[in-house]
Design an enzyme around this catalytic site. Sequence first.
Site, mmCIF file in Angstrom:
data_model
loop_
_atom_site.group_PDB
_atom_site.id
_atom_site.type_symbol
_atom_site.label_atom_id
_atom_site.label_comp_id
_atom_site.label_asym_id
_atom_site.label_seq_id
_atom_site.Cartn_x
_atom_site.Cartn_y
_atom_site.Cartn_z
ATOM 1 N N ARG A 121 35.591 39.242 66.784
ATOM 2 C CA ARG A 121 36.786 39.605 66.000
ATOM 3 C C ARG A 121 36.868 38.844 64.673
ATOM 4 O O ARG A 121 37.939 38.658 64.108
ATOM 5 C CB ARG A 121 38.072 39.384 66.796
ATOM 6 N N LYS A 143 35.217 43.914 50.445
ATOM 7 C CA LYS A 143 35.083 45.219 51.100
ATOM 8 C C LYS A 143 33.748 45.262 51.833
ATOM 9 O O LYS A 143 32.704 44.965 51.230
ATOM 10 C CB LYS A 143 35.095 46.337 50.064
ATOM 11 N N GLU A 185 27.629 49.917 37.421
ATOM 12 C CA GLU A 185 28.903 49.282 37.820
ATOM 13 C C GLU A 185 29.419 48.381 36.704
ATOM 14 O O GLU A 185 30.632 48.242 36.519
ATOM 15 C CB GLU A 185 28.733 48.472 39.110
ATOM 16 N N LYS A 222 37.004 41.596 38.178
ATOM 17 C CA LYS A 222 37.226 42.095 39.547
ATOM 18 C C LYS A 222 38.074 41.105 40.345
ATOM 19 O O LYS A 222 38.949 41.497 41.109
ATOM 20 C CB LYS A 222 35.885 42.362 40.248
ATOM 21 N N GLU A 232 43.802 47.203 48.306
ATOM 22 C CA GLU A 232 43.753 48.493 47.607
ATOM 23 C C GLU A 232 44.965 49.378 47.859
ATOM 24 O O GLU A 232 44.860 50.532 48.259
ATOM 25 C CB GLU A 232 42.456 49.245 47.984
ATOM 26 N N ARG A 236 43.854 48.153 42.623
ATOM 27 C CA ARG A 236 42.433 48.063 42.988
ATOM 28 C C ARG A 236 41.760 49.433 43.005
ATOM 29 O O ARG A 236 40.542 49.545 42.868
ATOM 30 C CB ARG A 236 42.282 47.353 44.345
ATOM 31 N N ASN A 240 37.577 52.305 41.574
ATOM 32 C CA ASN A 240 36.864 53.496 42.048
ATOM 33 C C ASN A 240 36.537 54.468 40.914
ATOM 34 O O ASN A 240 36.093 55.594 41.167
ATOM 35 C CB ASN A 240 37.695 54.231 43.108
ATOM 36 N N HIS A 243 33.798 57.008 41.173
ATOM 37 C CA HIS A 243 33.320 56.973 42.550
ATOM 38 C C HIS A 243 33.682 58.201 43.379
ATOM 39 O O HIS A 243 33.024 58.463 44.376
ATOM 40 C CB HIS A 243 33.816 55.708 43.261
ATOM 41 N N HIS A 247 30.458 59.246 44.998
ATOM 42 C CA HIS A 247 30.254 59.286 46.458
ATOM 43 C C HIS A 247 29.867 60.694 46.917
ATOM 44 O O HIS A 247 29.056 60.859 47.835
ATOM 45 C CB HIS A 247 31.524 58.830 47.188
ATOM 46 N N HIS A 259 23.419 54.558 44.836
ATOM 47 C CA HIS A 259 24.844 54.435 44.509
ATOM 48 C C HIS A 259 25.088 54.335 42.999
ATOM 49 O O HIS A 259 25.903 55.086 42.445
ATOM 50 C CB HIS A 259 25.402 53.201 45.233
#
Length: 359
Positions: A121, A143, A185, A222, A232, A236, A240, A243, A247, A259
């Site tokens: 966990r 992330k 990026e 960032k 997010e 945030r 994206n 993206h 994606h 990517h």
Amino acid sequence: MIQTIHVRTNPEYDVTIGPGLLRECGTRLRGAVPLCHMAVVTDSNVAPLYLKTVKDSLLEAGYQVSTYMFPAGEEHKNFDTLSGILEFLAEEHLTRTDCVAALGGGVTGDMAGLAAALYLRGVKYVQLPTTLLSAVDSSVGGKTAIDLKAGKNLAGAFLQPSAVICDTNCLETLPPEVSADGAAEAIKTAVLSDAGLFNAIEDGMFMMTDTAAIIAHCVQYKAGVVERDEKEQGERKLLNLGHTVGHAIEKCSDFTIPHGHAVAAGLAVMARASKRLGWMLEEGINAWTADRICSALRLTGLPISTEYSPEVLAQAALSDKKRAGDSITIVVPREIGNCELKKIHVSELEAIIRAGLEV
Ligand SMILES: NC(=O)c1ccc[n+]([C@@H]2O[C@H](COP(=O)([O-])OP(=O)(O)OC[C@H]3O[C@@H](n4cnc5c(N)ncnc54)[C@H](O)[C@@H]3O)[C@@H](O)[C@H]2O)c1
Ligand SMILES: [Zn+2]
């Protein structure tokens, strides 16, 4: 020169950037991670290049070290590899006070981070980014994810690393197309953040000079966004940019288009759509922002278009996790340093992509 950027999240951590840092990663980690069992996760390309350096440095600093290698590539960012990492952590008897080290690019960081979030966990992890993409973007912000058949990063968790150590010497062994992925990026970050960084990239600074300065700039930006919106909920989402379409391109290509290349095409599509649909602000005597973005991408060897149709891309994008009921939030570049979140009805997406695909 060594630069340190402090990220004020929970936990807080330092991002250290500079040449030759892997050789001293053991001693550098001691402040953030008390001596423990360190499980280094890396991929089959990075292992022969840097694993020994990292292992020796960790041992010398007093850590107990185990290592795990998985086959390189986005196509391995999946449940099978994740399960292999988790079984390895259990076989090595890592405990709650131990730590995972992600040595590699974004694929390694995302998966090792997710394994750390799930194992017992949650155990600590640190990032040792070795690609430009992971240096400017994925190693910071917490992330973590794997891809599902239905799309990119669909299973993941938020877990901030305890430290990020970015050895800029690693970038020297990158194939040019992998460097270009990172540049995509960085260009995204420049479009979001400020004209100075964008001008530097536009002027070809990437090719010539101080990549470390660009990395530090991107990480600083960032870090600020993530500090204000760790999970997010709002701001945030700006990260994206490019993206939603990016994606979709990755998914349509069965993840054979990397990517960064997909994000570059996605950014170009959104820039042209913004110009065509009247959302972009004109730039006085300068060229349209959309044209400047496309030129900067092209200069770096990145694509600014895609073979997939608006229908196919919209369909792929709408299975993306960023959809909320019947609406989806897109990021619209208005000018350099000024991007806006726009909530649209899912039925509008295809027309926006179509506008962005028309050259
Ligand atoms: N978590 C986040 O916030 C975030 C942000 C952006 C991207 N990502 C994810 O990052 C991934 C892409 O990252 P990437 O472009 O680093 O891909 P990657 O990790 O697959 O690395 C690209 C290739 O370069 C090789 N490589 C790595 N370091 C090397 C080095 N120093 N020398 C030679 N070869 C090296 C790798 O083995 C791989 O073949 C995507 O899965 C994307 O979704 C995550
Ligand atoms: Zn990205």
